[in-house]
Design an enzyme around this catalytic site. Structure first.
Site, PDB file in Angstrom:
ATOM      1  N   LYS A  45       0.750  -1.175  -0.007  1.00  0.00           N
ATOM      2  CA  LYS A  45       0.072   0.067   0.027  1.00  0.00           C
ATOM      3  C   LYS A  45       0.865   1.146   0.035  1.00  0.00           C
ATOM      4  O   LYS A  45       2.216   1.140   0.630  1.00  0.00           O
ATOM      5  CB  LYS A  45      -0.935   0.049   1.142  1.00  0.00           C
ATOM      6  CG  LYS A  45      -1.707  -1.326   1.364  1.00  0.00           C
ATOM      7  CD  LYS A  45      -2.772  -1.337   0.274  1.00  0.00           C
ATOM      8  CE  LYS A  45      -3.229  -2.860  -0.225  1.00  0.00           C
ATOM      9  NZ  LYS A  45      -4.232  -3.260   0.823  1.00  0.00           N
TER      10      LYS A  45
HETATM   11  C1  LIG Z   1      -5.134  -4.641   1.311  1.00  0.00           C
HETATM   12  C2  LIG Z   1      -6.318  -4.763   1.434  1.00  0.00           C
HETATM   13  C3  LIG Z   1      -7.060  -5.003   2.666  1.00  0.00           C
HETATM   14  C4  LIG Z   1      -6.553  -5.818   3.707  1.00  0.00           C
HETATM   15  O1  LIG Z   1      -5.217  -5.024   4.323  1.00  0.00           O
HETATM   16  P1  LIG Z   1      -4.361  -5.659   5.047  1.00  0.00           P
HETATM   17  O2  LIG Z   1      -3.427  -4.964   5.822  1.00  0.00           O
HETATM   18  O3  LIG Z   1      -3.282  -6.583   4.017  1.00  0.00           O
HETATM   19  O4  LIG Z   1      -4.941  -6.726   6.070  1.00  0.00           O
HETATM   20  C5  LIG Z   1      -8.598  -4.934   2.627  1.00  0.00           C
HETATM   21  N1  LIG Z   1      -9.184  -4.327   1.518  1.00  0.00           N
HETATM   22  C6  LIG Z   1      -8.489  -4.010   0.521  1.00  0.00           C
HETATM   23  C7  LIG Z   1      -9.537  -3.427  -0.635  1.00  0.00           C
HETATM   24  C8  LIG Z   1      -7.110  -3.853   0.281  1.00  0.00           C
HETATM   25  O5  LIG Z   1      -6.700  -3.892  -0.860  1.00  0.00           O
END
Ligand SMILES: *Cc1c(COP(=O)(O)O)cnc(C)c1O
Length: 355
Positions: free
Chosen positions: A169
């Site tokens: 992210k």
């Molecule tokens: C990355 C992601 C998550 C989960 O986040 P994590 O930190 O990996 O648990 C949830 N929703 C979306 C849309 C994502 O892209």
């Protein structure tokens, strides 16, 4: 900078949740405008805790769109509730507010709005439906730190907003997340239940060294550690400039990719600003497009087919016609902090040659 900050935490030997987590939360508020952000160990934890604190459980239903990562619907299943899929807008990948109301039943408790690729959903329309039926709005803003909607920061608008700071992210703590609850009492519940359900501030440690508390409901081990917060703090430095740079690169892509046969851009309304975690569009002859770019050394990829196809969620729904169209034509091209204007120009040039 990140090395220095994490090194300092390691040298201090205080690794778990402490003052750096508080500092990180304070910066999330001041730098990104988040309301009551509670730092957590993942975005998935944020989604699950939001659902739990909202009181969603067995027999309840949560409406969301399939254009997302499985975590969005998986956490609904984890609470014992059922995900109910609404269709998306083909033009954005976000939930279509006009496709929600007929899915509301006596069991519906919440609408989950996923800001696909960082582009904010139609929150006013979604909130109006939620108000009409007494539903909770939970934003999955995993792609959207830094995005705004009608001048307000994502993370300050709905009942609950969930962020992910996972490694891929664009704001990261390695693994981590944050949950913003708008209501201060719910925010207090988030802070208490992220650490087993124990309120450390009002559970004194006795003379014998034992913390005194009475557990009244289920809590989780969802807090963030100080060394992860140190990474987050390092990553927040220059975040605003990196967002401006992303916006400039997106404009360059959009200008350079006007009037390309077989390419349809996503729609961006002027009342909101995407966080631009992804840059995508729709193409005809997608496999051919991917091969053509690959031959020129350019990566392109589909990001998540509609998640309803998973057996756990009941299998592919043919009635979600816009989602099925999206599954056939969406494609994403490079968008990241190291991307240069020259690379963007090369990618534009390659695509304009056709595929
Ligand atoms: C990355 C992601 C998550 C989960 O986040 P994590 O930190 O990996 O648990 C949830 N929703 C979306 C849309 C994502 O892209």
């Amino acid at each position: 900078m990140a090395l220095q900050r994490v090194g300092d935490v390691l040298a201090s030997t205080f690794l778990s949740e402490g003052k750096l987590v508080r500092e990180f939360e304070a910066c999330l508020s001041t730098d990104l405008g988040l309301l009551h952000p509670a730092a957590l160990n993942s975005g998935t934890s944020a989604l699950h805790l939001a659902l739990e604190v909202a009181g969603i459980g067995r027999g309840d239903e949560v409406i969301l769109a399939p254009q997302t990562f499985i975590a969005s619907a998986l956490t609904v299943v984890q609470t014992g509730a059922t995900p109910v899929f609404a269709d998306i807008q083909y033009e954005t990948g976000n939930i279509d507010p006009t496709n929600i109301e007929h899915r509301i039943t006596a069991r519906t408790k919440a609408i989950m709005a996923v800001h696909w690729g960082g582009y904010p959903c139609d929150l006013a329309e979604i909130q109006a439906i939620a108000d009409r039926y007494g539903l909770v709005v939970i934003e999955d803003a995993a792609h959207a730190p830094g995005a705004t909607y009608q001048g307000r920061a994502i993370g300050s608008i709905s009942d609950y907003t969930c962020f992910s700071f996972q490694a891929i992210k664009h704001l990261t703590t390695g693994d981590g997340g944050a949950l913003c609850a708008r209501d201060p009492e719910k925010a207090y519940e988030v802070f208490r239940r992220r650490w087993f359900g124990i309120d450390r501030a009002s559970s004194p440690v006795s003379e014998l060294g034992e913390r005194e508390y009475d557990l009244t409901d289920i809590g989780y081990k969802y807090h963030l550690s100080d060394f992860a917060a140190a990474l987050g703090l390092a990553n927040l430095e220059g975040f605003g400039e990196r967002m401006l740079r992303r916006r400039a690169l997106v404009r360059r892509y959009q200008d350079g990719l006007q009037n390309v046969t077989g390419l349809t851009h996503f729609v961006h309304q002027p009342d909101r600003e995407s966080a631009h975690w992804l840059f995508g569009f729709h193409v005809a002859d997608r496999l051919q497009f991917v091969r053509r770019l690959k031959a020129s050394g350019i990566a392109s990829s589909v990001v998540h087919d509609g998640i309803d196809h998973n057996s756990l969620f009941g299998g592919k729904r043919s009635e979600l016609t816009q989602q099925r169209r999206f599954d056939q034509t969406q494609i994403h091209i490079p968008m990241h902090d190291e991307l240069t204007s020259e690379q963007v120009d090369y990618i534009i040039h390659t695509i304009r040659q056709g595929w």
